[in-house]
Design a protein around this motif. Structure first.
Motif, mmCIF file in Angstrom:
data_model
loop_
_atom_site.group_PDB
_atom_site.id
_atom_site.type_symbol
_atom_site.label_atom_id
_atom_site.label_comp_id
_atom_site.label_asym_id
_atom_site.label_seq_id
_atom_site.Cartn_x
_atom_site.Cartn_y
_atom_site.Cartn_z
ATOM 1 N N GLU A 213 7.865 11.875 -7.451
ATOM 2 C CA GLU A 213 7.727 11.114 -8.515
ATOM 3 C C GLU A 213 7.962 11.818 -9.724
ATOM 4 O OE1 GLU A 213 4.921 7.771 -10.930
ATOM 5 O OE2 GLU A 213 4.309 8.975 -9.140
ATOM 6 N N THR A 253 7.065 4.578 0.729
ATOM 7 C CA THR A 253 7.078 3.142 0.380
ATOM 8 C C THR A 253 6.558 2.894 -1.061
ATOM 9 O OG1 THR A 253 6.931 2.489 2.730
ATOM 10 C CG2 THR A 253 6.218 0.727 0.919
ATOM 11 N N PRO A 254 5.584 3.483 -1.581
ATOM 12 C CA PRO A 254 5.033 3.105 -2.954
ATOM 13 C C PRO A 254 5.903 3.966 -4.028
ATOM 14 C CG PRO A 254 3.127 4.270 -1.354
ATOM 15 C CD PRO A 254 4.649 4.422 -0.944
ATOM 16 N N LYS A 258 8.375 1.965 -7.387
ATOM 17 C CA LYS A 258 8.637 2.455 -8.827
ATOM 18 C C LYS A 258 9.971 2.641 -8.939
ATOM 19 C CE LYS A 258 4.141 4.687 -9.039
ATOM 20 N NZ LYS A 258 3.547 5.926 -9.330
#
Length: 463
Positions: A213, A253-254, A258
Motif C-alpha cells: 500500500e 483483496t483488501p 483501495k
C-alpha cells in the motif's frame, strides 16, 4: 474508370487480391499495380490463406461470391488469426445486403461491380490508415525495437497493441510467465502519447502486503514505525506517464478495494495523510494467473477486473511463435558472448533443432537462461547439441526425439530458404547444396509449395 496516378506512399503496401475469375483478377491487378501497390493474387479462399501464411499482406481485397469458400468465409478465417488485417469486399449489385452484413461483422468496406478504381484505391488507403500499418517500412518501429520477431502471429499482435497504445484506455496483458509482458508494457508506453513521461513498473506479488500500500500510494512522515520522511509512492512517481501493475492477480483483496477507489476517483491518499492528491497515470496490468478462476473463487474483485480490463491483449507463448526461436537465440548468443568475452558465434544445426523442438514452458525467459548456460560452457565457436541438451535438462524441459527435432528443423530451414529466395527453387536448391529434384522431394515431404513464397512484386507469382 478513374485513372489514378502512382502514389509514392503505396509503393510498399502489400495487397492480396482474391477472385475466382482470372480475367477480373488480372484487370484489378493491373490497375492497382499502376497505382504503386505490391500485388499478390489468389484464385480461391484456401489459396489466399496459404498466401497469408507465407507472407502477411497489409490488406485483402476479395470477391464476395466465389466457389467453395466465399469472401465472407475467407474473412472469418482471416479474423481468427489476424484480427487487425483489413478486408475489402467486392460484390455484384444484387448482393448488397450480404455486403452490408459483412461490413457489420467487421469488414473494412465494400464496393459494387463495376467498381470505380479511384474509390477502391481510396478505400484501401483509408483501411490501411485505420489498421496502423501504412507499409512504408518493414523495419520494426522505434516503439517496439526491443521486441524481436518474424512471426506473423506476433506481428499481428503488435499491430493490435500499437492501435490501443494511442488511446488512454486501461490495458490488461495476459500470458504465461516469461513471455515478456513487461517488455510489451514498456513498448506500449513508448507508442503512447505519454512516451516522454515516466514508465514505472511494480510486481504486486513480490512486495509484502503491509508494504505494498505504501509503495503504491505513498505515505507521510510518522505514518508508521520507520516512516521517517514523506514518500510519494508509485502513482505519484509515474505522474503523467504509465504505471504497470505486474502480477495483479497476486494483489491482496483488501488492497484491491483501495486500488479500485483510486482508479474511480482519480486521486490517491497516502498512508497517514488527511487529504487526497490527484493522479494522472495510465494503468497497464498483467498476470500469468487465470483471473476468471480467481474471480469465481472470490480472490479477485469483478469491479476491479472490469476497470483494469478495458482492452485485453493475450501475449503469445514462445511455443506459438517457434519461428522466432532462431532469431532470439542468435540475438541472445551474440549479446552474451560479448558480455562474457567468449568467441562463440552460432549454434550447430543439431543444436538449433533441439532448441526448436523444446516445449519452452518458461518461454523467452527460459530460452535466455538456456542460451546463457550454453555460452558460458562452450569451448568452441559453434555451440554443439550436447550443450543445448544439457541446458534443457537442467531447465527441466523435456525434448522430442532427435528424429522429431530433425524433421522440425528441416521444415523451418526450407521455409527460411524459400522466404530468402522468394520461392525460387533453383536458387534455394543451390543455397542448400542440393539438386533441384532432391529439393522438390524435400518440399513435398513437408507439404511446402514454393509458389506461395514468391515475391509479391514478381509477375510470375500472380496466379
Amino acid at each position: 474508370m478513374t485513372q489514378t496516378p502512382t502514389a509514392p506512399e503505396t509503393a510498399n503496401t502489400r495487397v492480396l487480391l482474391v477472385d475466382d475469375d482470372p480475367d477480373l483478377l488480372r484487370l484489378l491487378s493491373i490497375r492497382l499495380k499502376a497505382s504503386g501497390f505490391a500485388i499478390r493474387c489468389a484464385d480461391s479462399g484456401p489459396a489466399a490463406l496459404a498466401a497469408i501464411a507465407a507472407q502477411r499482406p497489409d490488406i485483402i481485397v476479395t470477391d464476395l461470391r466465389m466457389a467453395g469458400m466465399d469472401g465472407l468465409a475467407l474473412f472469418d478465417a482471416v479474423r481468427q488469426q489476424h484480427l487487425s488485417l483489413p478486408v475489402i469486399v467486392l460484390t455484384a449489385h444484387g448482393n448488397i445486403p450480404e455486403a452490408i452484413e459483412a461490413t457489420q461483422r467487421g469488414v473494412s468496406g465494400y464496393l459494387t461491380k463495376p467498381y470505380d478504381a479511384g474509390e477502391l484505391i481510396a478505400q484501401i488507403r483509408r483501411a490501411i490508415g485505420r489498421s496502423g500499418d501504412a507499409g512504408e517500412s518493414r523495419k520494426p518501429a522505434a516503439w517496439r525495437s526491443e521486441i524481436l520477431t518474424r512471426s506473423t502471429l506476433m506481428e499481428d499482435f503488435l499491430r493490435q497493441a500499437e492501435l490501443v497504445a494511442a488511446s488512454e484506455v486501461s490495458i490488461f496483458i495476459s500470458g504465461p510467465s516469461g513471455a515478456g509482458k513487461e517488455l510489451l508494457a514498456r513498448a506500449i508506453h513508448q507508442a503512447s502519447p505519454r512516451a516522454g513521461k515516466p514508465f514505472v513498473a511494480i510486481n504486486c506479488g513480490a512486495i509484502p502486503e503491509h508494504l505494498l500500500e505504501s509503495e503504491l500510494f505513498g505515505h507521510v512522515k510518522g505514518a508508521f514505525t520507520g516512516a521517517h520522511r514523506d514518500h510519494d509512492g508509485l502513482f505519484q512517481s509515474a505522474r503523467g506517464g504509465t504505471l504497470f501493475l505486474d502480477e495483479i492477480g497476486d494483489m491482496p483483496t483488501p488492497l484491491q478495494v483501495k486500488l479500485l477507489r483510486v482508479l474511480e476517483e482519480r486521486e490517491v491518499r497516502p498512508v497517514g495523510a488527511t487529504r487526497s492528491l490527484p493522479i494522472d497515470v495510465r494503468i497497464l496490468s498483467a498476470t500469468h494467473r487465470d483471473l476468471h478462476v480467481a474471480r469465481s473463487e472470490g480472490r479477485f474483485r469483478d469491479d476491479l477486473y472490469y476497470r483494469l480490463n478495458v482492452v485485453s491483449l493475450a501475449l503469445p507463448s514462445l511455443a506459438e511463435r517457434r519461428e522466432d526461436i532462431p532469431l532470439l537465440a542468435q540475438h541472445f548468443l551474440l549479446r552474451l558472448a560479448a558480455r562474457y568475452k567468449r568467441a562463440v558465434t552460432t549454434y550447430s544445426p543439431e543444436a538449433m533443432a533441439l532448441l526448436l523442438a523444446a516445449p519452452w514452458p518458461g518461454n523467452v525467459r527460459q530460452l535466455l537462461n538456456v542460451v546463457e548456460q550454453t555460452v558460458a560452457l562452450s569451448t568452441t565457436p559453434v555451440i554443439p547439441a550436447a550443450l543445448v541438451q544439457r541446458a534443457l535438462q537442467d531447465e527441466g524441459g523435456a525434448i522430442e526425439s532427435f528424429e522429431e527435432a530433425r524433421q522440425r528443423f528441416e521444415r523451418d530451414y526450407l521455409v527460411r530458404l524459400l522466404r530468402l529466395t522468394d520461392g525460387k527453387v533453383a536458387q534455394a536448391a543451390r543455397l542448400a547444396r542440393r539438386n533441384r529434384t532432391e529439393f522438390y522431394r524435400l518440399l513435398a515431404r513437408h507439404h511446402l509449395e514454393a509458389s506461395a513464397f514468391k515475391d509479391a512484386t514478381d509477375p510470375a507469382g500472380q496466379a
